[in-house]
Design an enzyme around this catalytic site. Structure first.
Site, PDB file in Angstrom:
ATOM      1  N   THR A 530       0.854  -1.188   0.000  1.00  0.00           N
ATOM      2  CA  THR A 530       0.000   0.000   0.000  1.00  0.00           C
ATOM      3  C   THR A 530       0.888   1.235   0.000  1.00  0.00           C
ATOM      4  OG1 THR A 530      -1.824  -1.111   1.094  1.00  0.00           O
ATOM      5  CG2 THR A 530      -1.788   1.272   1.264  1.00  0.00           C
ATOM      6  N   PHE A 532       1.102   5.146   0.780  1.00  0.00           N
ATOM      7  CA  PHE A 532       0.471   6.197   1.584  1.00  0.00           C
ATOM      8  C   PHE A 532       1.058   7.544   1.189  1.00  0.00           C
ATOM      9  CE2 PHE A 532       0.219   2.347   4.061  1.00  0.00           C
ATOM     10  CZ  PHE A 532      -0.983   2.422   4.750  1.00  0.00           C
TER      11      PHE A 532
END
Ligand code: PEP
Ligand code: MN
Length: 625
Positions: A530, A532
């Site tokens: 992921t 960010f």
């Protein structure tokens, strides 16, 4: 031994236990734990374990089974973190110490220090007192070299590490350096160990040429027993029958050390291999094996180095190695942060949010989630993470100045973009000031000792269930319970208190709530990352920026988007992401979100930005980082 004390024990009772132990000649340490009060003691008390078991307020006494006591994990379950200026050794960001074997001159030291800092080293090394095999080899510049090291700290902004070879150098070391190295040849120089134990400065303790791990830890025990807990272990190769490398790098020491002790470990592949070309592969392997950092010899002119030239990397090789480490680190849950020092400085220089003494970063969910991890890995210990209940609340808190930064997920490598955050980036006038990528590993977590066959219900975020579909398919009798975030799932099963309830989350959540990982890495696709974004009101002054994010819309005519992309293509600017989102209230019209590898706010980009403005109806720079 480890003494578990009764819950809610009075200070008076605790003090009396402490003073009995001290009277018996023991060193006493309180082991912090949010639930239990535990005292660890090392030494040879006159009384036996039963005597201590009977003391008022003592629930349980366990002898520490190893010969080393203060350094053992039993005595101190949490990792020890060593703070050196803005750098923390043993935390989630990899610490790279680099520099020449020996300080040869001011020019040499400055040149190399600037190079290694540019490529991401956070501490500088350089010998002043060199323990050479031959008395006729260069012995180091002594105090003159220490003065040069202090100048490097001042001018280049790197903390400095150097070897101390005699207790007589203690005052000088206190005056000029940040970390004192105990060399391999001195690992069992007990007077020296006691001396650095009393100095209280962080110590880098190298493993002896023929020392076992136990002997090495006993040496660390000497330093701790004198009251200095700031010891970082350094594996630098041991002597074996193998002549192809200078020493044999014992990489298996990393997991062994991680298990036995709370002290951090860094790897020195330079002395371990003695051969330049062997250094990068061993450095990469060390990070993959879980080392907290590296110590690398780098020289701008190794052919003319006064010591260890053949094993010193050229600065460019060091740069390449650092880029590779940057890629490897997230695989093992860590980060190499090229902006480590500049970021720390920039954060310090920011005015704090009104009414708050600390710097604060908002994230979604609660402590122990991946968003929380992104937050602590990006800023280290410099900030206070502040949990929020929605993405909008994060944007709002940053806008209102209640927090300094926000950390928001933008995209997952399997599930794609988090559209809500793309829309909020358009709505709010905030800047993307940085980004961080995390590998998302999911674990099945339960009460300590839980067996798979006892599990009936599993709690987690619905998206996590999707990411673990294959594993869950083979347990189709489990009931899946949706929870708003992974850390809450772990908290809930803890509260339920039965082995029938398990959760899926990251290992941090298990550690925080005292639960156990039952099955590791159950996500279907291990390449689960992921990305960010870190948002703020103003960009951080933290080093070179090589990526920018833009939002724009174009007219609804043939080739309009192509015209904008041509601007990048013709100038060789790499496009790394293109995403479109519908414009609110304008059906079938779209905003384009573009990430490019360039600093659009730099002077050289200005004409390109102007051209882009001409070719778009709306253009907003989200940030350069
Ligand atoms: C050094 O770091 O330059 C050095 C002499 O290391 P070791 O003590 O590991 O040989
Ligand atoms: Mn050396």
């Amino acid at each position: 031994m480890i003494l578990v004390l009764e819950k809610g024990i009075t200070e008076e009772k605790k003090n009396s236990i402490r003073s009995i132990l001290r009277r018996e000649g023991c060193i006493v340490r309180e082991i912090s734990s949010n639930e239990q009060c535990i005292i660890g003691s090392a030494g040879k008390p006159a009384h036996d374990v039963d005597f201590f078991r009977r003391l008022p307020g003592v629930v349980k006494v366990t002898p520490v089974s190893t010969s080393f006591k203060l350094v053992s994990r039993q005595m101190h379950p949490e990792d020890t973190l060593i703070q050196v200026g803005d750098v923390v050794v043993g935390a989630e960001r990899i610490v790279v110490i680099a520099g020449p074997c020996a300080i040869e001159s001011r020019d040499q030291a400055m040149t190399i220090a600037q190079e290694v800092r540019r490529y991401g080293a956070v501490l500088f090394r350089g010998g002043a007192f060199k323990p050479r095999t031959s008395p006729y080899s260069f012995q180091g510049l002594g105090e003159e070299a220490l003065k040069i090291l202090a100048e490097v700290r001042e001018e280049v902004g790197l903390g400095v590490v150097t070897e101390m070879t005699s207790p007589a150098q203690a005052d000088m070391m206190m005056k000029y350096v940040d970390v004192v190295q105990i060399g391999a040849r001195n690992m069992q120089n007990y007077e020296l160990l006691k001396c650095v134990g009393r100095m209280g400065k962080p110590v880098l303790l190298k493993r002896g040429l023929s020392a076992t791990i136990e002997e090495w830890l006993m040496s660390a025990e000497y330093v701790l027993s004198e009251g200095n807990d700031l010891v970082c272990l350094c594996e630098r190769g041991i002597r074996t029958f193998e002549p192809y490398t200078r020493n044999t790098l014992d990489l298996s020491a990393i997991p062994v050390i991680k298990n036995l002790t709370h002290l951090p470990i860094i790897i020195d592949p330079s002395h371990a291999t003695g051969i330049r070309e062997k250094v990068p592969p061993m450095a990469r392997a060390a990070i993959a094996a879980g080392a907290d950092g590296l110590m690398i010899e780098v020289h701008h002119d190794p052919d003319n180095a006064l010591s260890d030239g053949p094993q010193s990397l050229y600065p460019k090789q060091f740069a390449r190695l650092m880029r590779n480490i940057y890629v490897i680190a997230p695989v093992v849950g860590k980060q190499l942060d090229f902006d480590y020092l500049d970021k720390a400085k920039a954060v310090d220089e920011m005015p704090a949010a009104p009414g708050h003494a600390d710097r604060r970063t908002a994230f979604l969910g609660e402590i122990g989630t991946f968003s929380h991890k992104a937050c602590t890995q990006y800023f280290g210990t410099k900030i206070t993470p502040v949990p929020m209940s929605s993405f909008k609340a994060i944007f709002e808190a940053v806008k209102q100045g209640e927090v300094d930064f926000g950390v928001i997920p933008l995209e997952n490598s399997l599930a794609g973009s988090i559209h809500e955050n793309y829309d909020l980036l358009l709505e709010y006038n905030l800047k993307i000031i940085g980004e961080i990528k995390l590998r998302i590993m999911h674990h099945l977590i339960g009460h300590p000792g839980t067996r798979m066959e006892n599990i009936k219900r599993v709690y987690s975020h619905p998206q996590v269930f999707q990411q673990c579909q294959q594993f869950l398919n083979s347990h189709d009798n489990w009931e899946l319970v949706s929870v708003s975030n992974t850390a809450r799932a772990v908290k809930q099963i803890k509260e339920k208190g039965t082995p029938a309830d398990a959760a899926i989350a990251g290992k941090e959540a298990a550690e925080i709530h005292g639960m156990e990982v039952i099955e590791e890495g159950i996500e279907t696709n291990p390449r689960n990352y992921t990305r960010f974004a870190v948002i703020g009101n103003k960009p951080l002054k933290n080093g070179p920026k090589n990526k920018s994010s833009l939002i724009y819309s174009t007219g609804n005519r043939p080739g309009a988007l192509y015209e904008t992309l041509k601007v990048f293509a013709e100038r060789g600017i790499n496009l790394v992401k293109l995403e479109s989102r519908p414009i609110h209230g304008k059906p079938w019209e779209y905003m384009f979100y573009v990430d490019i590898e360039a600093d659009v706010e730099s002077d050289s980009f200005k004409p390109i930005l102007k051209l882009l403005q001409k070719k778009t109806d709306y253009l907003k720079v989200l940030g350069c980082y």
